[in-house]
Design an enzyme around this catalytic site. Structure first.
Site, PDB file in Angstrom:
ATOM      1  N   CYS A  47      -0.114  -1.902   5.628  1.00  0.00           N
ATOM      2  CA  CYS A  47      -0.420  -1.030   6.765  1.00  0.00           C
ATOM      3  C   CYS A  47      -0.245  -1.776   8.091  1.00  0.00           C
ATOM      4  O   CYS A  47       0.884  -2.035   8.485  1.00  0.00           O
ATOM      5  CB  CYS A  47      -1.788  -0.392   6.588  1.00  0.00           C
ATOM      6  SG  CYS A  47      -1.919   1.121   7.540  1.00  0.00           S
TER       7      CYS A  47
ATOM      8  N   HIS B 207      -2.798   1.098   1.442  1.00  0.00           N
ATOM      9  CA  HIS B 207      -3.783   0.031   1.218  1.00  0.00           C
ATOM     10  C   HIS B 207      -3.923  -0.226  -0.280  1.00  0.00           C
ATOM     11  O   HIS B 207      -4.825   0.336  -0.911  1.00  0.00           O
ATOM     12  CB  HIS B 207      -5.146   0.451   1.780  1.00  0.00           C
ATOM     13  CG  HIS B 207      -5.277   0.323   3.254  1.00  0.00           C
ATOM     14  ND1 HIS B 207      -5.925  -0.717   3.868  1.00  0.00           N
ATOM     15  CD2 HIS B 207      -4.824   1.117   4.257  1.00  0.00           C
ATOM     16  CE1 HIS B 207      -5.880  -0.576   5.182  1.00  0.00           C
ATOM     17  NE2 HIS B 207      -5.216   0.547   5.442  1.00  0.00           N
TER      18      HIS B 207
ATOM     19  N   GLU C  50      -5.227  -2.528  -1.833  1.00  0.00           N
ATOM     20  CA  GLU C  50      -6.492  -3.187  -2.203  1.00  0.00           C
ATOM     21  C   GLU C  50      -7.625  -2.187  -2.394  1.00  0.00           C
ATOM     22  O   GLU C  50      -8.704  -2.542  -2.837  1.00  0.00           O
ATOM     23  CB  GLU C  50      -6.856  -4.239  -1.134  1.00  0.00           C
ATOM     24  CG  GLU C  50      -7.513  -3.725   0.140  1.00  0.00           C
ATOM     25  CD  GLU C  50      -6.555  -3.007   1.111  1.00  0.00           C
ATOM     26  OE1 GLU C  50      -5.383  -2.776   0.759  1.00  0.00           O
ATOM     27  OE2 GLU C  50      -7.008  -2.650   2.224  1.00  0.00           O
TER      28      GLU C  50
END
Ligand code: GLN
Length: 191
Positions: free
Chosen positions: A78, A171, A173
């Site tokens: 991002c 994202h 994660e």
């Protein structure tokens, strides 16, 4: 192997957890000294304008740029994708990017239609879809010849790779799924 996570601002904590889960030792990077000790780097999501300013005040911009030129593997997510791009549109005028991957992005490019969204992504090399979380994500406007697109959403690249530079508009994660970080480590440390 030691994987640094740029920890100036933004969503860095979860990257450290994912990396640790994969057996890589993740360390927060805020200073040139910390950068010097890592074998790969994650640039997290956050606010690319703020991170860009903090790169200057921390003294990290030049050493990161030098390490990238000498092949430091990097995963940008991002805002991290924005910081690694060759060109940024709709950024702040003083915002600068590293040009580590040959693509152009439009900052907050999805913003006008939909601020944040989630999508099941078909990722090249993964058997099952990856759940992508997009938060005020950049839109890829141009990709260079040497850039491989690993996933698309509605005709736009959202996961790209050029050698050991990997960028995601989303994202990875945040999905309790370590497969994209796992691929990154495989590419980064392939012998
Ligand atoms: N819109 C942010 C930026 O311009 C990126 C958002 C994010 O990293 N989730 O930097």
């Amino acid at each position: 192997m030691k994987v640094g996570v740029l920890a100036l601002q933004g969503a860095f904590a979860r990257h450290l957890k994912v990396l640790d889960g994969l057996g890589a030792s993740g360390v927060e990077v805020r200073t040139p000294g910390e950068l010097a000790s890592v074998d790969a780097l994650v640039m997290p999501g956050g606010e690319s304008t703020t991170i860009s300013m903090l790169l200057d005040s921390s003294g990290l911009r030049r050493p990161i740029s030098e390490r990238l030129s000498s092949g430091l593997p990097v995963l940008g997510t991002c805002a991290g994708m924005i910081l690694l791009a060759a060109r940024v549109t709709d950024g702040r005028s003083d915002q600068r990017s590293f040009g580590a991957i040959d693509l152009d992005v439009q900052r907050n490019g999805y913003g006008r239609q939909v601020d944040s969204f989630e999508a099941q992504l078909a990722v090249a090399g993964l058997d099952e879809p990856f759940h992508g979380v997009f938060i005020r994500a950049p839109v890829v406007e141009r990709i260079g010849e040497d850039v491989e697109v690993l996933a698309w959403v509605d005709g736009s690249p959202v996961l790209c790779r050029q050698g050991t530079v990997v960028v995601a508009a989303f994202h990875p994660e945040m999905s309790n799924d370590d497969r994209i970080h796992g691929c990154f480590l495989d590419w980064a440390f392939a012998v």
